[in-house]
Design a protein around this motif. Sequence first.
Motif, PDB file in Angstrom:
ATOM      1  N   ILE A 191       0.840  -1.205   0.000  1.00  0.00           N
ATOM      2  CA  ILE A 191       0.000   0.000   0.000  1.00  0.00           C
ATOM      3  C   ILE A 191       0.872   1.252   0.000  1.00  0.00           C
ATOM      4  CG2 ILE A 191      -1.616   1.344   1.394  1.00  0.00           C
ATOM      5  CD1 ILE A 191      -2.872  -1.283   2.295  1.00  0.00           C
ATOM      6  N   ALA A 192       1.901   1.270   0.827  1.00  0.00           N
ATOM      7  CA  ALA A 192       2.789   2.429   0.898  1.00  0.00           C
ATOM      8  C   ALA A 192       3.521   2.645  -0.423  1.00  0.00           C
ATOM      9  CB  ALA A 192       3.796   2.245   2.027  1.00  0.00           C
ATOM     10  N   SER A 193       3.998   1.570  -1.027  1.00  0.00           N
ATOM     11  CA  SER A 193       4.727   1.691  -2.291  1.00  0.00           C
ATOM     12  C   SER A 193       3.831   2.242  -3.388  1.00  0.00           C
ATOM     13  CB  SER A 193       5.283   0.326  -2.700  1.00  0.00           C
ATOM     14  OG  SER A 193       6.178  -0.173  -1.723  1.00  0.00           O
ATOM     15  N   LEU A 194       2.636   1.662  -3.523  1.00  0.00           N
ATOM     16  CA  LEU A 194       1.728   2.130  -4.568  1.00  0.00           C
ATOM     17  C   LEU A 194       1.244   3.548  -4.278  1.00  0.00           C
ATOM     18  CD1 LEU A 194       0.320   1.453  -7.187  1.00  0.00           C
ATOM     19  CD2 LEU A 194      -1.577   0.486  -5.885  1.00  0.00           C
ATOM     20  N   ALA A 195       1.054   3.901  -3.010  1.00  0.00           N
ATOM     21  CA  ALA A 195       0.620   5.253  -2.665  1.00  0.00           C
ATOM     22  C   ALA A 195       1.638   6.285  -3.134  1.00  0.00           C
ATOM     23  CB  ALA A 195       0.409   5.365  -1.157  1.00  0.00           C
ATOM     24  N   ILE A 196       2.917   6.002  -2.931  1.00  0.00           N
ATOM     25  CA  ILE A 196       3.962   6.940  -3.362  1.00  0.00           C
ATOM     26  C   ILE A 196       3.976   7.067  -4.875  1.00  0.00           C
ATOM     27  CG2 ILE A 196       6.451   7.305  -3.472  1.00  0.00           C
ATOM     28  CD1 ILE A 196       6.650   6.046  -0.697  1.00  0.00           C
ATOM     29  N   PHE A 197       3.987   5.928  -5.568  1.00  0.00           N
ATOM     30  CA  PHE A 197       4.048   5.962  -7.029  1.00  0.00           C
ATOM     31  C   PHE A 197       2.815   6.634  -7.623  1.00  0.00           C
ATOM     32  CE2 PHE A 197       6.920   2.117  -6.641  1.00  0.00           C
ATOM     33  CZ  PHE A 197       8.045   2.801  -7.024  1.00  0.00           C
ATOM     34  N   GLN A 198       1.637   6.230  -7.188  1.00  0.00           N
ATOM     35  CA  GLN A 198       0.414   6.726  -7.788  1.00  0.00           C
ATOM     36  C   GLN A 198       0.193   8.207  -7.491  1.00  0.00           C
ATOM     37  OE1 GLN A 198      -1.544   5.090  -9.986  1.00  0.00           O
ATOM     38  NE2 GLN A 198      -2.472   7.112 -10.225  1.00  0.00           N
ATOM     39  N   PHE A 199       0.476   8.630  -6.278  1.00  0.00           N
ATOM     40  CA  PHE A 199       0.328  10.051  -5.952  1.00  0.00           C
ATOM     41  C   PHE A 199       1.262  10.891  -6.810  1.00  0.00           C
ATOM     42  CE2 PHE A 199       1.147  13.971  -3.704  1.00  0.00           C
ATOM     43  CZ  PHE A 199      -0.109  14.344  -3.258  1.00  0.00           C
ATOM     44  N   LEU A 200       2.480  10.428  -6.989  1.00  0.00           N
ATOM     45  CA  LEU A 200       3.437  11.165  -7.809  1.00  0.00           C
ATOM     46  C   LEU A 200       2.963  11.239  -9.252  1.00  0.00           C
ATOM     47  CD1 LEU A 200       6.189  12.552  -8.082  1.00  0.00           C
ATOM     48  CD2 LEU A 200       7.203  10.309  -8.464  1.00  0.00           C
ATOM     49  N   TRP A 201       2.482  10.117  -9.807  1.00  0.00           N
ATOM     50  CA  TRP A 201       1.994  10.115 -11.191  1.00  0.00           C
ATOM     51  C   TRP A 201       0.786  11.024 -11.355  1.00  0.00           C
ATOM     52  CZ3 TRP A 201       2.185   4.067 -11.192  1.00  0.00           C
ATOM     53  CH2 TRP A 201       3.515   3.658 -11.331  1.00  0.00           C
ATOM     54  N   SER A 202      -0.140  10.983 -10.421  1.00  0.00           N
ATOM     55  CA  SER A 202      -1.335  11.822 -10.505  1.00  0.00           C
ATOM     56  C   SER A 202      -0.987  13.295 -10.334  1.00  0.00           C
ATOM     57  CB  SER A 202      -2.364  11.410  -9.440  1.00  0.00           C
ATOM     58  OG  SER A 202      -2.781  10.085  -9.620  1.00  0.00           O
ATOM     59  N   TRP A 203      -0.091  13.594  -9.408  1.00  0.00           N
ATOM     60  CA  TRP A 203       0.271  14.970  -9.135  1.00  0.00           C
ATOM     61  C   TRP A 203       0.997  15.610 -10.317  1.00  0.00           C
ATOM     62  CZ3 TRP A 203      -1.133  18.251  -5.412  1.00  0.00           C
ATOM     63  CH2 TRP A 203      -0.395  19.414  -5.235  1.00  0.00           C
ATOM     64  N   GLU A 204       1.803  14.833 -11.026  1.00  0.00           N
ATOM     65  CA  GLU A 204       2.597  15.374 -12.126  1.00  0.00           C
ATOM     66  C   GLU A 204       1.924  15.239 -13.489  1.00  0.00           C
ATOM     67  OE1 GLU A 204       6.345  13.406 -11.931  1.00  0.00           O
ATOM     68  OE2 GLU A 204       7.128  14.739 -10.364  1.00  0.00           O
ATOM     69  N   GLN A 219      -8.920  23.645 -13.207  1.00  0.00           N
ATOM     70  CA  GLN A 219      -7.661  23.147 -13.755  1.00  0.00           C
ATOM     71  C   GLN A 219      -6.708  22.723 -12.643  1.00  0.00           C
ATOM     72  OE1 GLN A 219      -6.078  21.398 -15.932  1.00  0.00           O
ATOM     73  NE2 GLN A 219      -6.751  22.829 -17.542  1.00  0.00           N
ATOM     74  N   LEU A 220      -5.775  21.829 -13.003  1.00  0.00           N
ATOM     75  CA  LEU A 220      -4.799  21.321 -12.054  1.00  0.00           C
ATOM     76  C   LEU A 220      -3.525  22.158 -12.087  1.00  0.00           C
ATOM     77  CD1 LEU A 220      -5.171  17.469 -12.463  1.00  0.00           C
ATOM     78  CD2 LEU A 220      -6.587  19.076 -11.197  1.00  0.00           C
ATOM     79  N   LEU A 221      -2.741  22.026 -11.036  1.00  0.00           N
ATOM     80  CA  LEU A 221      -1.553  22.856 -10.881  1.00  0.00           C
ATOM     81  C   LEU A 221      -0.503  22.562 -11.935  1.00  0.00           C
ATOM     82  CD1 LEU A 221      -0.151  25.006  -9.185  1.00  0.00           C
ATOM     83  CD2 LEU A 221       0.724  23.190  -7.717  1.00  0.00           C
ATOM     84  N   SER A 222      -0.370  21.295 -12.331  1.00  0.00           N
ATOM     85  CA  SER A 222       0.638  20.943 -13.343  1.00  0.00           C
ATOM     86  C   SER A 222       0.407  21.686 -14.645  1.00  0.00           C
ATOM     87  CB  SER A 222       0.611  19.431 -13.600  1.00  0.00           C
ATOM     88  OG  SER A 222      -0.684  19.017 -14.005  1.00  0.00           O
TER      89      SER A 222
END
Length: 271
Positions: A191-204, A219-222
């Motif tokens: 859960i922790a691993s996927l949370a880091i990866f997925q949050f980063l992908w969604s945020w960017e 609109q999103l910040l990116s």
Amino acid sequence: MKNIRSILLNVVLLVLALVTIIPFIWMLISSFAPNSEIVKITGSLFPTPSTFQNYIDVQEKFNFMRMFANSLFIAVLTTVIIIYTSSLMGFVFAKFRFKGKNLLFGVVLSTMMLPWAVTIIPKYEMMVDFGWLNTYKALIIPSMVSGFGIFMFRQAISQIPDELIEAARVDGASDFYIFHRIILPMSQNAIASLAIFQFLWSWEDFLWPYLMINDESKQLLSVGLRLFNGQYGTDYGGLFAATAISIIPVVVIYIAFQKRFIAGVSSGAIK
């Protein structure tokens, strides 16, 4: 000999770390500098004068806080949804037996090999047909399932002993009870691993929100960071200030989950 190798390895890692972190340090320092200092060819690393004006002007130049909140909402929601769907489907593929399971899992793996750019046009046409343009549904619903997440959880849940699940079933526990009370608590590293990866992908994520959202208030910040690129120049100070603030959620997420993330990577390496 071992000490020499250890020293050389540490030196190499230190050099790589410096190469990685120096651009971020320069960006952070430059966020406190006026544009006249940033664009100087002979400018110093520590600009003079130093100013907070870039951070003050960020909200005035575009709706920074609204876009920041939009990105945070989408990133957190999609991360939570994907963790749940991936863990649930990973549980099914790891612990259930049914006809065509291997074929279906192969289809899931094949989605990881398909370039994302290939799916842009079909997905865009689907969003137009559904009338979802300029809505958050277009950003959330297509991202509810992740082939990478399913694969990760399938591998992690496979390590949980079948006897534990069978014992729970003998005691009368349902599959959903087993999933929520046994599988999820024992899958915290995944859960922790996927949370880091997925949050980063969604945020960017940039291209998909750029195509889907036209209303600046949604609109999103990116995408909003593009507003610093004017017709005749770029407000580098404002761009660096906004970028420095936008990094904060990613750093917070990593710090919150780093122990579980490292533990998951270490256990996977040992196995």
